[in-house]
Design an enzyme around this catalytic site. Structure first.
Site, PDB file in Angstrom:
ATOM      1  CE  LYS A 116      68.372  29.765  33.816  1.00 27.69           C
ATOM      2  NZ  LYS A 116      68.126  30.016  35.343  1.00 27.69           N
ATOM      3  CB  THR A 166      58.696  29.683  31.579  1.00 25.71           C
ATOM      4  OG1 THR A 166      58.545  28.770  32.733  1.00 25.71           O
ATOM      5  CG2 THR A 166      57.227  30.139  31.383  1.00 25.71           C
ATOM      6  NE  ARG A 171      69.486  23.482  33.332  1.00 30.00           N
ATOM      7  CZ  ARG A 171      69.427  24.108  34.186  1.00 30.00           C
ATOM      8  NH1 ARG A 171      70.101  23.858  35.530  1.00 30.00           N
ATOM      9  NH2 ARG A 171      68.727  25.071  34.424  1.00 30.00           N
ATOM     10  CE  LYS A 201      52.036  22.298  47.019  1.00 33.82           C
ATOM     11  NZ  LYS A 201      51.248  21.531  46.326  1.00 33.82           N
ATOM     12  CB  ALA A 209      74.021  25.862  37.501  1.00 31.71           C
ATOM     13  CG  PHE A 254      72.442  28.703  39.451  1.00 30.13           C
ATOM     14  CD1 PHE A 254      71.292  28.118  39.566  1.00 30.13           C
ATOM     15  CD2 PHE A 254      73.647  28.304  40.110  1.00 30.13           C
ATOM     16  CE1 PHE A 254      71.063  27.255  40.598  1.00 30.13           C
ATOM     17  CE2 PHE A 254      73.222  27.273  41.144  1.00 30.13           C
ATOM     18  CZ  PHE A 254      72.081  26.586  41.194  1.00 30.13           C
ATOM     19  CG  PHE A 297      55.914  38.156  37.164  1.00 33.60           C
ATOM     20  CD1 PHE A 297      56.757  37.633  36.592  1.00 33.60           C
ATOM     21  CD2 PHE A 297      55.626  37.219  38.470  1.00 33.60           C
ATOM     22  CE1 PHE A 297      57.436  36.693  36.549  1.00 33.60           C
ATOM     23  CE2 PHE A 297      56.303  36.109  38.815  1.00 33.60           C
ATOM     24  CZ  PHE A 297      57.509  35.745  37.894  1.00 33.60           C
ATOM     25  CD1 TRP A 335      54.197  30.635  33.793  1.00 27.21           C
ATOM     26  CD2 TRP A 335      52.414  31.643  34.170  1.00 27.21           C
ATOM     27  NE1 TRP A 335      53.392  30.081  34.765  1.00 27.21           N
ATOM     28  CE2 TRP A 335      52.516  30.751  35.088  1.00 27.21           C
ATOM     29  CE3 TRP A 335      51.334  32.879  33.709  1.00 27.21           C
ATOM     30  CZ2 TRP A 335      51.421  30.662  35.873  1.00 27.21           C
ATOM     31  CZ3 TRP A 335      50.338  32.529  34.883  1.00 27.21           C
ATOM     32  CH2 TRP A 335      50.357  31.496  35.649  1.00 27.21           C
TER      33      TRP A 335
END
Lengths: 556, 556
Positions: free
Chosen positions: B71, B73, B94, B105, B273, B301, B381, B409
């Site tokens: 979200k 990104t 946020r 990570k 959240a 979320f 992806f 991305w």
């Protein structure tokens, strides 16, 4: 009469960029935190490496009254006065902890017309150094407890974890706690406790580190616990010194602010003066020395603790030793040392000053043992009488120490000019010839004994059973080559806080040693040392507020 | 392939002063924190009060895989793309917590070529907001325990203190502790626990407050404990709301940073959240709306939690409701909802997408119930196949929802242009006609029931014995007029995390209510909610370090 915050808020600050220009710092050398605070870049600090250091003035005090002798105020006023008489001067001071700010009224950024500004910010979050130290300290705790939880590869004895958590608050309920309760998923139950952030070894480390690499090496050398077969476990065993250094990388950069008179000030680091060495950062003092002709700095508590540690622990990490030491005294405190009750300190009492002078006299003699010339500064109070001041001057003349009355709290820079001129004249005579009290190769026993007999004026040292065992253990571990950091009451030369004046024939009892192998010193505990203060019945927080425009109410 | 931090460190940042110029913010409107971060002044925020708000785009997601749907990104990439096609756009996001940064990570400032910068600073101390919240939270704890210690005037039952301490770390050993041990001087022994800072009610308050006065009023309204006769004790009883507001005054100012493509971003506040509402601050979103033509913001979320709370809890505090909602979905997650095992998500599976689409479909229908048009964004992806994408587009067409593939991305702004154009076209149709799901006057029971039946698609609600008692208590106290904040798993519409797709016929069990009267909502707990994460066996901290030049190593 205006309060400190009213005076502070009445001053029109100059942009910090303008302030630092006068010492050759440009816009690209700093990182601004608002318009009036900045951090100095590592690039600039490195670029100064070959710069010849200027003169260094250390401000310390006699054994104080509980209200303190006004060392910070005097340091700031002296620096302002040095600038006023034409010496390019900077100040290097400690930054305050939020705990006492919320607890007890009383500024930690000077007072009256000798303040560093913006005092609101400096007393609250400032540039976040304290928060970074809190975070690094507690990240280490979390990683350590995680090691216990995830199989305990190093065989750490959970009853022998010595690394405590911290908060930058006065919070007595956290002094002794049990963590890890409730479920096997909640870690390994064990006794723990919280200190106030300024008591963290990481604060001492930050204040002694000379660069990022040194910081990391010191962090790696912290002892956090012992194994079941009593071997020390270091941060380097846990492999988290890199992460801790990352958390602290900005906190290591000295903070730039200004005084009421526009003197550039480095306010950076603030370790306790009992279980740590009580001085602002080596990086700040070193940087000031390389930027200014005169640097004024201070050491916490009285000269028996603060100056001793400055000269034995901090000085070997500086490019030079002090050129002069200013010992601050108030007539009130001298009367107290002369036996006067707290309620009667405002009344003239020449006999008490004569008697109490013994305290000042011993401090003067002590500093001279380090080969550094001394100037006495009388911090003026309204109740002081002319006869009292004259007597003190006469007594100082008797031991051949220059003395000046200074009224920097009430009069700012102008109130410190006489003192500044005397300091300059002493410094320009070039008599300083620094020598350390002990050498690293002395045993811990020898180091403590030298401090007790030559500085405190005591007869000798009693090592308690635990301390005795540790003397051998620490020697076996090679820890005895580090300097000693005495944890003792600030109110007396002895370990008894009501033993005023210049007591003699006493012994100091060392109960226990605490290894601070990251900071690079061994703490010797005498008596109880409070590492987490409590709040009073009416905390200062009850009077605090914010105005609609965002300015603070109730910060002193 | 470059890591996030390698991409971030390869970008030459513009001074933040230059970035904010494009939205009409001048040098005097901000307080710099270094060259690339700033806080916006209250003066500027106030000066914008009568400005017409621009368009608001809320980014949310289907029920995610544990890795998340991307979200942040997508929000960043969409905003960059909107700027690229000529719309003056800002982002309101946020800010991350340090706890997860040290633990697992995974970036919290976007990823790939859709990041907010400087990511190192944002992921570490940033401008100190988290530390200010930690400090305010724990100062309240210290003042509360001090009240117990100093006579307990209000008759607080120490077994019924509900205010917990916090640290901004993953530290499981602090979940359940006993404080006040060892001596009558160390406070009153009692059970306590630490949450992670982002779970503090003060974080939720900071994110809902509209100005300093509102912040103070909300802080005063926090319930910290109950008396021996079960009456709530508020912060205003302790008279410390002024001090807490003072500690938080700078943290309330929104933070300005930039994306890789120079889009101005407000990154401010980050509540949980589940036990909180999961959105960045009202002040940041409001300010962005008044400065830019388009504002992109996100909610935590999946849409059943984040968007529901954004629309029921946050929106009433904003100058306007969203003009469009973007629901982010990955083909991987749809396959998971269609019953595919985690290990097989990279293989083409059209049937699974067809089955898993039910999850997306219900989220689309839910958002439409609020009267806001929806756009679906497929977060691309490498394993996605053309046939899968085509199928998803066909399924979306079947329910008449616009859908676009976005590769922000990998491709940054260019990868989001098609999505941006679709969003603009939907917004410009002006179909948004926001309506709230419930009204304040509905009972808590009614509010929860509406959320469960109309959003989750459940059959009804079971209130456990404790929750039932509280329904009456809270109504008597007048707390039932507040919105409800559901604490539920993010992985399913139901309260069972493995119940994927679009489950039906289930009941939600509310175990307990938790009053967050300062934030202004009542939390309904379903199942176990983790408010203090733990560290994994190999914490990310083990790989972190700092280079000699002060740059970070190992931050993702």
């Amino acid at each position: 009469m205006k309060t400190d915050i009213e005076i502070a808020q009445s001053i029109e600050l100059k942009p910090i960029t303008e302030i630092v220009e006068q010492v050759g710092i440009g816009f690209d050398d700093i990182e601004l935190y608002g318009k009036y605070k900045a951090k100095l870049s590592f690039e600039k600090i490195n670029a100064l490496k070959d710069q010849e250091p200027g003169k260094l003035i250390l401000v310390t005090a006699i054994n104080p009254t509980p209200a303190g002798e006004g060392k910070s105020t005097m340091s700031i006023g002296l620096a302002d006065a040095l600038n006023k008489i034409g010496k390019k001067t900077m100040i290097a001071l400690r930054e305050p902890s939020l705990g006492p700010v919320m607890g007890i009224k009383g500024g930690a950024a000077g007072g009256g017309y000798a303040q560093v500004l913006p005092m609101e910010d400096i007393n609250l979050h400032f540039t976040g150094d304290m928060h970074a130290i809190t975070t690094a300290n507690n990240a280490l705790s979390a990683l350590l407890d995680n090691h216990l939880q995830q199989g305990n590869e190093f065989g750490i004895d959970q009853r022998r974890v010595i690394w405590k958590r911290v908060v930058d608050l006065n919070d007595r309920a956290l002094r002794q706690v049990i963590v890890g309760l409730g479920s096997p998923l909640n870690g390994v139950p064990r006794e723990d406790g919280f200190d106030i952030t300024v008591a963290s070894e990481i604060m001492a480390i930050l204040c002694l580190a000379t660069d990022l690499a040194d910081l990391k090496e010191r962090l790696a050398s912290i002892v956090v616990a012992y194994t079941h077969d009593r071997k020390p476990v270091y941060v380097r065993d846990l492999k988290v010194e890199g992460a801790l250094t990352l958390i602290l990388k900005d906190a290591l950069k000295p903070n730039l602010v200004q005084t009421i008179y526009g003197t550039p000030a480095l306010v950076h680091g603030g370790p306790f003066a009992n279980i740590a060495h009580g001085c602002n950062s080596v990086l700040a003092t070193t940087t000031a020395l390389r930027l200014a002709d005169y640097t004024v700095t201070e050491a916490g508590f009285g000269a028996d603790l603060g100056a001793e540690k400055f000269l034995n622990i901090k000085t070997p990490n500086l490019p030079k030793a002090p050129d002069a030491v200013v010992i601050v005294a108030t007539l009130r405190a001298l009367k107290m040392h002369g036996g006067v009750a707290k309620t009667d300190l405002s009344e003239e009492n020449l006999d008490a000053i004569r008697a109490g002078f013994a305290n000042l006299e011993r401090h003067v003699a002590n500093i001279r043992k380090f080969g550094v010339p001394v100037v006495v500064a009388i911090n003026e109070f309204v109740a002081d009488t002319a006869a009292e001041v004259a007597l003190l001057k006469e007594l100082c003349a008797g031991i051949d120490v220059p003395v000046e009355l200074a009224s920097v709290w009430a009069d700012g820079a102008a109130g410190g000019v006489a003192l500044a001129e005397t300091v300059v004249s002493v410094v320009e005579q070039g008599q300083a010839n620094y020598t350390r009290l002990y050498s690293d190769s002395d045993s811990l026993e020898e180091k403590v004994t030298k401090i007790v007999t030559e500085i405190y004026g005591g007869r000798g040292v009693v090592f308690g059973p635990k301390a005795k065992t540790q003397l051998k253990q620490f020697a076996d571990l090679g820890w005895d080559k580090m300097p000693v950091c005495m944890a003792k009451t600030q109110y007396s030369f002895s370990d008894n806080p009501v033993d005023l004046g210049a007591p003699e024939g006493f012994e100091i009892t060392v109960r226990e040693f605490v290894p601070k192998t990251g900071a690079g010193f061994i703490v010797a505990l005498t008596g109880d040392v409070m590492t987490m203060p409590g709040l009073p019945k009416e905390p200062a927080a009850l009077n605090m507020d914010v105005r609609e425009d965002g300015t603070a109410v109730g910060l002193f």
